[in-house]
Design an enzyme around this catalytic site. Structure first.
Site, mmCIF file in Angstrom:
data_model
loop_
_atom_site.group_PDB
_atom_site.id
_atom_site.type_symbol
_atom_site.label_atom_id
_atom_site.label_comp_id
_atom_site.label_asym_id
_atom_site.label_seq_id
_atom_site.Cartn_x
_atom_site.Cartn_y
_atom_site.Cartn_z
ATOM 1 N N HIS A 1 145.714 75.415 -1.415
ATOM 2 C CA HIS A 1 146.881 75.047 -0.599
ATOM 3 C C HIS A 1 146.542 75.203 0.879
ATOM 4 O O HIS A 1 146.610 76.318 1.405
ATOM 5 C CB HIS A 1 148.066 75.954 -0.944
ATOM 6 C CG HIS A 1 148.681 75.658 -2.269
ATOM 7 N ND1 HIS A 1 149.650 74.702 -2.426
ATOM 8 C CD2 HIS A 1 148.455 76.169 -3.492
ATOM 9 C CE1 HIS A 1 149.999 74.631 -3.696
ATOM 10 N NE2 HIS A 1 149.299 75.512 -4.374
ATOM 11 N N GLU B 1 148.314 74.438 3.306
ATOM 12 C CA GLU B 1 149.533 74.864 4.020
ATOM 13 C C GLU B 1 149.796 76.353 3.845
ATOM 14 O O GLU B 1 150.706 76.900 4.456
ATOM 15 C CB GLU B 1 150.728 74.027 3.567
ATOM 16 C CG GLU B 1 151.333 74.381 2.215
ATOM 17 C CD GLU B 1 150.562 73.851 1.008
ATOM 18 O OE1 GLU B 1 149.380 73.454 1.150
ATOM 19 O OE2 GLU B 1 151.146 73.863 -0.098
ATOM 20 N N CYS C 1 146.587 70.555 -4.515
ATOM 21 C CA CYS C 1 146.770 71.361 -5.730
ATOM 22 C C CYS C 1 147.031 70.466 -6.948
ATOM 23 O O CYS C 1 146.174 69.666 -7.296
ATOM 24 C CB CYS C 1 147.862 72.411 -5.526
ATOM 25 S SG CYS C 1 147.814 73.690 -6.802
#
Lengths: 202, 268
Positions: free
Chosen positions: A180, A182, A79
């Site tokens: 992202h 994650e 990001c």
């Protein structure tokens, strides 16, 4: 050990937990010394470009990023951590970036909502890149951003948001994602598992 | 491409889910972390925890629930309710929330929106607007309510949406208090008015009783559709919601497009 650079911004726990989930010994590191000897380095980032860059310099972890890139240690920017790799950003024109990648980060077009806060489909430009191996036939990932990296020959994947936007970029031993991983469910975990395999080749 | 997110919302009191969520086969149906994992598996694009805890001890339990959720659920998590200042926001974000929702405290002190955005970025500031129709004829007008929908603020909801955008909010979670719990569908005039008044992503909320209501929300410009009871009581899965939206022409992330990686998801 995978070093997740912790320079005091936002939620880095998710990145660390997601890397642990795919089997990595991921640790949050707060000094360049702690990052030394890591098998891979992850540079996350949320918030404004200038604030992130200032915090990164203050922590001294910008040196960890330069050292890793120079040594050819596998590196992953996420990001704003992707955006910091460039020379600068339209978001904070007076702040200089790490300058590891050429070009300046630009604002998403006026024709679309900013931020892009949604899941979007990855269109692989270089499906042979090891970071995007085996993401399945229809990989969707979660984006939150108002600025985006410039078009470049190193684009591995784009998403369509007012035109093709940089989603994954690669340079030798270096990768970065605008989304992202994650927070991108199974597809994101698969991408992080690919990074772990890159950092720890069999 | 602009896609539509589907977001289940859980009401959490002192770390336990309230409003009777009934899933078959889950031993710990009151644990927000377990339910969030279940919705993740169904293909939810995001999960919202609405913290209705009154006591400060209970608040600690909430932080713990957020932490446990963030350890096993790898989709965005928003926590709203009880965020009074930058420190409350920091606690939730450090525990693993991606966004915090503010309502009452922001109406009382709008600068709070800028403070949280300045500290952590606009992307993590969700302004929750609980709105009710004002009595009267002509163009409908909507008023912001605070304190869990109990207190009228005198603030116009549509003007407030534009103002919080200028203050640095990243998203609006828009709940019709008139429709909440009715199962009659979103207040589409409210949704449309707020979508037109600002450029922020808008999450429609309040009143969903069937899957067509989700499609109506998307048709009126909502970027994301939030529902609680239709999912909690097992009437519909998130996957069914996405199928309906997709059938109506709205792009959605396909549910369960790829098998999970790593250790098996556990329900404990």
């Amino acid at each position: 050990m995978l070093a997740v650079l912790d320079y005091g911004i936002g939620n880095l726990r998710s990145a660390q937990k997601a890397l642990e989930r795919v089997g990595a010994d991921a640790r949050l590191v707060t000094t360049a010394a702690e990052a030394r000897g890591a098998a891979g380095v992850v540079l996350p980032g949320v918030g404004a470009f200038g604030a992130c860059m200032a915090a990164l310099r203050r922590s001294g972890l910008d040196q960890a990023a330069y050292a890793a890139v120079e040594a050819g240690t596998p590196f992953l920017g996420i990001c704003v951590g992707m955006q910091l790799l460039y020379e600068g950003s339209e978001e904070d024109p007076e702040a200089s970036g790490l300058g590891i990648l050429a070009g300046r980060v630009q604002r998403l077009p006026d024709t679309v909502k900013r931020p892009q806060m949604q899941w979007n489909r990855l269109e692989l430009r270089r499906p042979d890149d090891p970071l995007v191996a085996d993401l399945g036939p229809d990989p969707w990932v979660y984006f939150v951003h108002s600025y985006v990296a410039p078009p470049s020959p190193g684009l591995v994947a784009v998403c369509d948001y007012g035109g093709p936007q940089a989603a994954v970029v690669a340079a030798p031993k270096l990768w970065a994602t605008q989304f992202h991983p994650e927070k991108s469910g199974p597809v994101g975990l698969a991408l992080l598992a690919n990074f772990v395999r890159i950092a720890y080749p069999a | 491409m602009q896609s539509v997110r589907v977001i289940p919302c859980l009401d959490v009191d002192a770390g336990r889910v309230v409003k009777g969520v009934r899933f078959t086969g889950l031993r710990e149906a009151g644990d927000p972390a377990v339910l969030a994992a279940e919705y993740d598996a169904q293909g939810a694009d995001e999960v919202v925890f609405l913290d209705i805890t009154a006591s400060s001890d209970g608040r600690d339990t909430m932080v713990d629930a957020v932490r446990r959720t963030a350890e096993q659920v790898f989709i965005p998590l928003t926590v709203g309710g009880g965020i009074r200042g930058v420190d409350d926001a920091r606690r939730m974000l450090r525990a693993g929330a991606d966004k915090v929702g503010v309502n009452t405290a922001a109406v009382q002190r709008p600068q709070l929106v800028s403070e949280i955005a300045g500290e952590f970025g606009a992307q993590c500031v969700v302004v929750a607007i609980d709105a009710r129709r004002r009595a009267g004829t002509g163009e409908p007008r909507f008023e912001v309510y605070t304190h869990g929908g109990r207190r009228a603020s005198g603030v116009d909801a549509v003007e407030w949406a534009a103002r919080v955008e200028a203050l640095g909010a990243g998203e609006i979670l828009l709940t019709s208090m008139d429709r909440d719990g009715t199962r009659d569908g979103y207040d589409l005039e409210l949704t449309g008015a707020v979508v037109s008044a600002c450029r922020l992503p808008v999450v429609a909320s309040g009143g969903v009783g069937n899957l067509d209501h989700l499609v109506e929300g998307a048709r009126h410009g909502a970027d994301a559709v939030l529902a609680a009871s239709i999912f909690h009581f097992g009437e519909h899965t998130v996957a069914e919601a996405k199928e309906r939206l997709s059938g109506a022409g709205f792009p959605v992330r396909p549910p369960a497009a790829y098998p999970p990686v790593g250790p098996e998801r556990s329900a404990s």
